[in-house]
Design a protein around this motif. Structure first.
Motif, PDB file in Angstrom:
ATOM      1  N   LYS A 176       0.830  -1.208   0.000  1.00 25.00           N
ATOM      2  CA  LYS A 176       0.000   0.000   0.000  1.00 25.00           C
ATOM      3  C   LYS A 176       0.864   1.257   0.000  1.00 25.00           C
ATOM      4  CE  LYS A 176      -4.061   1.848   2.434  1.00 25.00           C
ATOM      5  NZ  LYS A 176      -4.950   1.636   3.608  1.00 25.00           N
ATOM      6  N   ALA A 177       1.900   1.258   0.825  1.00 21.15           N
ATOM      7  CA  ALA A 177       2.760   2.438   0.939  1.00 21.15           C
ATOM      8  C   ALA A 177       3.539   2.700  -0.346  1.00 21.15           C
ATOM      9  CB  ALA A 177       3.728   2.266   2.111  1.00 21.15           C
ATOM     10  N   THR A 178       4.003   1.645  -0.981  1.00 26.64           N
ATOM     11  CA  THR A 178       4.807   1.816  -2.194  1.00 26.64           C
ATOM     12  C   THR A 178       3.959   2.094  -3.425  1.00 26.64           C
ATOM     13  OG1 THR A 178       4.847  -0.606  -2.449  1.00 26.64           O
ATOM     14  CG2 THR A 178       6.739   0.429  -1.375  1.00 26.64           C
ATOM     15  N   SER A 179       2.638   2.101  -3.255  1.00 28.83           N
ATOM     16  CA  SER A 179       1.760   2.400  -4.386  1.00 28.83           C
ATOM     17  C   SER A 179       1.059   3.750  -4.244  1.00 28.83           C
ATOM     18  CB  SER A 179       0.699   1.294  -4.538  1.00 28.83           C
ATOM     19  OG  SER A 179      -0.142   1.233  -3.397  1.00 28.83           O
ATOM     20  N   VAL A 180       1.372   4.490  -3.159  1.00 30.55           N
ATOM     21  CA  VAL A 180       0.773   5.813  -2.968  1.00 30.55           C
ATOM     22  C   VAL A 180       1.254   6.738  -4.077  1.00 30.55           C
ATOM     23  CG1 VAL A 180       0.653   7.839  -1.479  1.00 30.55           C
ATOM     24  CG2 VAL A 180       0.519   5.557  -0.483  1.00 30.55           C
ATOM     25  N   GLN A 181       0.306   7.414  -4.704  1.00 33.43           N
ATOM     26  CA  GLN A 181       0.629   8.266  -5.841  1.00 33.43           C
ATOM     27  C   GLN A 181       0.570   9.745  -5.449  1.00 33.43           C
ATOM     28  OE1 GLN A 181       1.572   6.959  -8.782  1.00 33.43           O
ATOM     29  NE2 GLN A 181       1.312   4.891  -7.951  1.00 33.43           N
ATOM     30  N   ASN A 182       1.108  10.572  -6.319  1.00 33.39           N
ATOM     31  CA  ASN A 182       0.994  12.029  -6.214  1.00 33.39           C
ATOM     32  C   ASN A 182       1.521  12.583  -4.893  1.00 33.39           C
ATOM     33  OD1 ASN A 182      -0.325  12.009  -8.741  1.00 33.39           O
ATOM     34  ND2 ASN A 182      -2.295  11.608  -7.745  1.00 33.39           N
TER      35      ASN A 182
END
Length: 523
Positions: free
Chosen positions: A240-246
């Motif tokens: 989840k953390a490594t997929s946070v965008q923007n």
């Protein structure tokens, strides 16, 4: 803490920390308070007690005269905190710090100036020799002041909550840590609502729940899951953390997340993924100027060896400057011995615990795996010329490893498909399964002649095209299109030999040249 740089600022640093508000610039400076402040500051070199009394006098004068709290009173309190820190007077330090916090609500100190000063104090105290109990009191007092009354400051509350969470995690106080995380997540959830509301003033002060603030919360949680070995939660939150965008999180925050991810992959024995994660973590710590980069660089080198990578991470531009750093030098030696298959020297470094390499609990936990990797690498190299070899001989090549351990390593290699052979446990011998001599020689011969045929065919075509009137490929056709499909197999090769009047170009003609044997028996 010593009476040194932890609490002593020079003039430039202090002036940088504070600014006058517009109101201050348009008002007459209190010359008496200013002179008293600098006189008190000059006493610090001779007597801390005298300096503390002088700073305290400035603060008390404001209270006695009923004057508005001034910038000089704020500065005097800051200096008192430094003095009490040096003198280890923790109760006075906490009381003075509490008084300092309330200056945020006054008109004489702007919020940005006070926020910067308090962040600086928290950083210095957390990096000093004060005990965890003092820091816990400091954080609790800060949160109390910044979340109630007229001194609400979401940014300071958020940063202080993160620091308190890190402290509780370091103390292994997981229940209280979870309470802090719950408060942080609630603030983030409230931030979603306030961001979507029409109140611009409210949303500006609330942490962005989709940006770097959320990543900092994730970094704390991931550390907790890694420490408690809750791998299921760790894997879920890491993804989840490594997929946070923007968002553009602080490099250190990103580094913490990827370091824990690297440890997670190590536990799963996904050494290539661990290597990649540690590389990101190292770059993040390096960009942030955090000394944790050396620790993570050690992990990166270890993961690289476990992955049996031929690429040395120390050759990269980012890592090269730390090649000679104290705790990296030993790992550099290990990497060199690993790539050179110098198993004796490799084991010697570990046995002597050079550079305290085994003192790192995480590194020590993977040393057995690292030894097995080196040993299997050496085995593959040693077995290359042999068809049949004793396990005792292999044990000697592995620096005196017993027959049972050699057998385990061979079984692993066979099951992984890296070695083809059978173990005769009665005789203690490994018999390699080599490709048949005839098939091996034929395949080699055909490959060589096909390459030759392609070259001849291309040359004939070039010659044919260059002769006037011979562009119909007559020469090429006369040679049967040797640049096309080649000979195909040994029968095609022998047929060509017969057509050319050359005998013995098949199996027999080549056997005499290459011989029968591949390797001997070691007894």
């Amino acid at each position: 803490m010593s009476d040194s740089d932890e609490y002593v600022m020079d003039e430039d640093e202090e002036e940088y920390d504070f600014e006058y508000s517009d109101e201050d610039e348009n008002s007459e400076v209190d010359a008496d308070s200013e002179n008293s402040y600098y006189n008190a500051k000059g006493l610090k070199e001779d007597s801390l007690d005298s300096a503390a009394a002088a700073f305290l006098k400035i603060v008390n004068k404001e209270k006695e005269d009923g004057e508005e709290r001034t910038l000089w009173g704020f500065k005097a309190l800051k200096q008192l905190i430094k003095v009490y820190g040096v003198q280890q007077k923790h109760d006075l330090l906490v009381a003075t710090y509490t008084s300092l916090l309330h200056y945020i609500s006054t008109s004489s100190v702007t919020q940005n100036v006070a926020e910067k000063a308090i962040n600086g104090i928290l950083d210095r105290l957390s990096q000093g020799s004060e005990g965890s109990s003092l820091m816990h009191r400091i954080y609790e007092e800060t949160l109390s002041v910044f979340s109630t009354g007229g001194t609400v400051n979401e940014r300071l509350w958020f940063k202080c909550s993160l620091k308190l969470g890190q402290l509780l995690l370091d103390l292994n106080d997981v229940p209280k840590f979870q309470q802090v995380i719950k408060s942080l997540l609630k603030a983030s959830a409230d931030g979603v609502e306030s961001t979507n509301s029409s109140s611009a003033e409210t949303s500006m002060q609330t942490p962005d729940p989709t940006g770097s603030h959320l990543m900092e919360i994730y970094a704390l949680q991931i550390q907790c899951f890694s420490k408690t070995r809750n791998n299921m939660k760790l894997k879920e939150l890491y993804a989840k953390a490594t997929s946070v965008q923007n968002n553009v999180p602080h490099p250190r925050t990103l580094a913490i997340i990827y370091e824990c991810g690297g440890k997670m992959y190590m536990g799963e024995r996904s050494f290539e993924k661990a290597k990649d994660a540690f590389l990101v973590a190292f770059k993040g710590f390096d960009e942030a100027g955090d000394n944790s980069r050396l620790r993570v660089l050690k992990y990166l080198l270890m993961a690289s060896m476990l992955h049996a990578s031929e690429i040395n991470p120390l050759d990269s531009p980012e890592a090269r400057p730390y090649k000679d750093a104290g705790e990296i030098v030993i790992m550099t030696k290990l990497v060199g011995y690993f790539h050179d298959n110098e198993i004796g020297l490799f084991e010697g470094v570990l046995r002597r615990n050079e550079g305290g390499i085994m003192d790192d609990e995480f590194v020590a936990s993977y040393m057995d795996d690292l030894l097995n990797t080196v040993r299997t690498q050496v085995l593959v190299s040693v077995l290359e010329p042999f068809d049949r070899v004793t396990l005792d001989f292999l044990g000697e090549e592995l620096n005196g490893v017993g027959r049972e351990e050699v057998e385990k390593l061979l079984v692993t290699l066979i099951l992984d498909g890296r070695l083809k052979g059978t173990i005769d446990q009665c005789e203690g011998v490994l018999v390699m399964e080599r490709k048949g001599k005839k098939e091996e020689m034929e395949a080699k011969t055909v490959a060589q002649m096909n390459l030759l045929a392609t070259s001849i065919g291309e040359a004939i075509k070039s010659l044919d095209d260059s002769i006037p009137g011979r562009g119909d490929g007559a020469l090429q056709g006369g040679f049967g299109g040797m640049g096309g499909g080649g000979f195909g197999d040994m029968e095609g090769f022998e047929a060509m030999g017969s057509a050319m009047g050359v005998q013995g170009m098949g199996e027999r003609g080549w056997r005499g040249r290459y011989g029968e044997g591949r390797g001997g028996v070691v007894n």
